[in-house]
Write a protein that holds these residues in place. Structure first.
Motif, PDB file in Angstrom:
ATOM      1  N   LEU A  11    -106.850   1.544-100.552  1.00 16.34           N
ATOM      2  CA  LEU A  11    -106.520   0.234-100.417  1.00 16.34           C
ATOM      3  C   LEU A  11    -105.639  -0.491-101.723  1.00 16.34           C
ATOM      4  O   LEU A  11    -105.785   0.158-102.647  1.00 16.34           O
ATOM      5  CB  LEU A  11    -107.555  -0.606 -99.985  1.00 16.34           C
ATOM      6  N   THR A  13    -105.382  -3.867-104.218  1.00 12.79           N
ATOM      7  CA  THR A  13    -105.912  -5.029-104.329  1.00 12.79           C
ATOM      8  C   THR A  13    -105.144  -5.721-105.395  1.00 12.79           C
ATOM      9  O   THR A  13    -104.338  -5.125-106.102  1.00 12.79           O
ATOM     10  CB  THR A  13    -107.416  -5.017-105.082  1.00 12.79           C
ATOM     11  N   SER A  14    -104.923  -7.214-105.430  1.00  9.69           N
ATOM     12  CA  SER A  14    -104.245  -7.713-106.300  1.00  9.69           C
ATOM     13  C   SER A  14    -104.867  -8.670-107.227  1.00  9.69           C
ATOM     14  O   SER A  14    -106.120  -9.162-106.954  1.00  9.69           O
ATOM     15  CB  SER A  14    -103.375  -8.822-105.345  1.00  9.69           C
ATOM     16  N   GLY A  15    -104.353  -8.909-108.423  1.00  7.49           N
ATOM     17  CA  GLY A  15    -104.999  -9.692-109.708  1.00  7.49           C
ATOM     18  C   GLY A  15    -104.178  -9.774-110.685  1.00  7.49           C
ATOM     19  O   GLY A  15    -102.785  -9.908-110.544  1.00  7.49           O
ATOM     20  N   GLU A  27    -100.605  -5.330-108.589  1.00  9.19           N
ATOM     21  CA  GLU A  27    -101.163  -4.726-107.575  1.00  9.19           C
ATOM     22  C   GLU A  27    -101.664  -3.586-107.776  1.00  9.19           C
ATOM     23  O   GLU A  27    -100.978  -2.692-108.611  1.00  9.19           O
ATOM     24  CB  GLU A  27    -100.420  -4.813-106.061  1.00  9.19           C
ATOM     25  N   ASN A  28    -103.126  -3.148-107.732  1.00 15.81           N
ATOM     26  CA  ASN A  28    -103.644  -1.806-108.038  1.00 15.81           C
ATOM     27  C   ASN A  28    -103.830  -1.034-106.608  1.00 15.81           C
ATOM     28  O   ASN A  28    -104.468  -1.390-105.837  1.00 15.81           O
ATOM     29  CB  ASN A  28    -104.929  -2.008-108.738  1.00 15.81           C
ATOM     30  N   VAL A  30    -106.543   1.256-105.376  1.00 15.12           N
ATOM     31  CA  VAL A  30    -107.923   1.750-105.094  1.00 15.12           C
ATOM     32  C   VAL A  30    -107.989   3.181-104.320  1.00 15.12           C
ATOM     33  O   VAL A  30    -107.598   3.019-103.178  1.00 15.12           O
ATOM     34  CB  VAL A  30    -108.757   0.767-104.831  1.00 15.12           C
ATOM     35  N   HIS A  46    -110.082  -5.663-109.328  1.00 12.75           N
ATOM     36  CA  HIS A  46    -110.091  -7.091-108.755  1.00 12.75           C
ATOM     37  C   HIS A  46    -110.965  -7.652-107.600  1.00 12.75           C
ATOM     38  O   HIS A  46    -111.487  -8.680-107.707  1.00 12.75           O
ATOM     39  CB  HIS A  46    -108.739  -7.297-108.246  1.00 12.75           C
ATOM     40  N   ASP A  47    -111.251  -6.767-106.768  1.00 16.64           N
ATOM     41  CA  ASP A  47    -111.820  -7.306-105.607  1.00 16.64           C
ATOM     42  C   ASP A  47    -112.892  -6.484-104.883  1.00 16.64           C
ATOM     43  O   ASP A  47    -112.814  -5.468-104.215  1.00 16.64           O
ATOM     44  CB  ASP A  47    -110.851  -7.386-104.668  1.00 16.64           C
ATOM     45  N   ALA A  50    -113.732  -6.299-101.240  1.00 15.85           N
ATOM     46  CA  ALA A  50    -112.698  -5.815-100.342  1.00 15.85           C
ATOM     47  C   ALA A  50    -112.994  -4.151-100.476  1.00 15.85           C
ATOM     48  O   ALA A  50    -112.907  -3.380 -99.251  1.00 15.85           O
ATOM     49  CB  ALA A  50    -111.254  -5.941-100.717  1.00 15.85           C
ATOM     50  N   ILE A  51    -113.341  -3.848-101.550  1.00 14.73           N
ATOM     51  CA  ILE A  51    -113.669  -2.249-101.791  1.00 14.73           C
ATOM     52  C   ILE A  51    -114.879  -2.230-101.019  1.00 14.73           C
ATOM     53  O   ILE A  51    -115.236  -0.831-100.293  1.00 14.73           O
ATOM     54  CB  ILE A  51    -113.652  -2.001-103.265  1.00 14.73           C
ATOM     55  N   ASP A  71    -107.524  -4.593-115.290  1.00 15.86           N
ATOM     56  CA  ASP A  71    -107.117  -4.676-113.924  1.00 15.86           C
ATOM     57  C   ASP A  71    -107.787  -3.280-113.426  1.00 15.86           C
ATOM     58  O   ASP A  71    -107.738  -3.162-112.111  1.00 15.86           O
ATOM     59  CB  ASP A  71    -105.545  -4.690-113.815  1.00 15.86           C
TER      60      ASP A  71
END
Length: 212
Positions: A11, A13-15, A27-28, A30, A46-47, A50-51, A71
């Motif tokens: 996935l 994730t953004s931060g 954007e990373n 995962v 970041h999230d 979501a993870i 990040d």
């Protein structure tokens, strides 16, 4: 040996990434490695919520940090708290870790050659300093992949223009620890698209020449 059902899930994730007084939108990637029962999370970025949704109720055996830039680790403690999983980091990256999490240490420390097992698949820790002192990659021969964090990308080495980084060191790490893997090894990166060892190896001389 067969991977016995281990699979890779992904996935984005953004931060933000912040270091040396600057902040950038990022954007990373995962990565989750496992099966229907348990997973290993690589780079909790970041999230955490979501993870956790991607984990979908499975056991998280560990949250592995390829390095400690904010990040890549900013959601690690929260994800660990949500899932009961330990956070794993190479100790050479503690100075970077403490910038983001001054009051919380990783639960266990990684060392070159450590083997993490999930769903019948072994991932070997490969210490690859340069982008960060404690940067590591995770090589899973049974899956034909290596997770490189920010050490090697599609198109070249990770950035080395900020504190705690060194370009000759990252080139040496890539040349000796990553480009020696089978050419068809898929390289799953910390940002952007995946690549292969064979696609990147021919460019090593160009990367070295950039240092001259």
């Amino acid at each position: 040996m067969a991977a016995r059902g281990a699979r890779i899930e992904h996935l984005v994730t953004s931060g933000t990434f912040s270091l040396d007084g600057g902040t950038w939108e990022v954007e990373n990637n995962v990565w989750l490695v496992g099966d229907d029962e348990a997973v290993l999370v690589i780079d909790a970025a970041h999230d955490a919520a979501a993870i956790e949704r991607a984990v979908a109720g499975r056991i998280v055996v560990a949250v592995v940090c390829t390095h400690a830039h904010d990040d890549h680790v900013n959601a690690a403690p929260e994800l660990a708290d949500r899932t009961g999983a330990p956070v794993l980091l190479h100790p050479d990256d503690l100075p970077l870790w403490r910038m983001t999490h001054p009051d919380r240490l990783p639960d266990r420390y990684l060392a070159d050659g450590d083997v993490l097992s999930i769903a019948g698949t072994d991932l070997t820790v490969v210490h690859t300093p340069g982008h960060a002192p404690g940067a590591v990659c995770l090589h899973a021969p049974a899956l034909g992949v290596v997770f490189t964090g920010d050490t090697l990308f599609r198109g070249g080495p990770g950035a080395t223009g900020r504190s705690y980084s060194d370009r000759p060191t990252i080139i040496d790490s890539i040349a000796k620890r990553l480009l020696t893997l089978p050419p068809d090894t898929t390289v799953h990166t910390g940002h952007g698209d995946s690549t292969t060892v064979g696609a990147e190896a021919p460019h090593l001389a160009d990367w070295v020449a950039q240092d001259d």
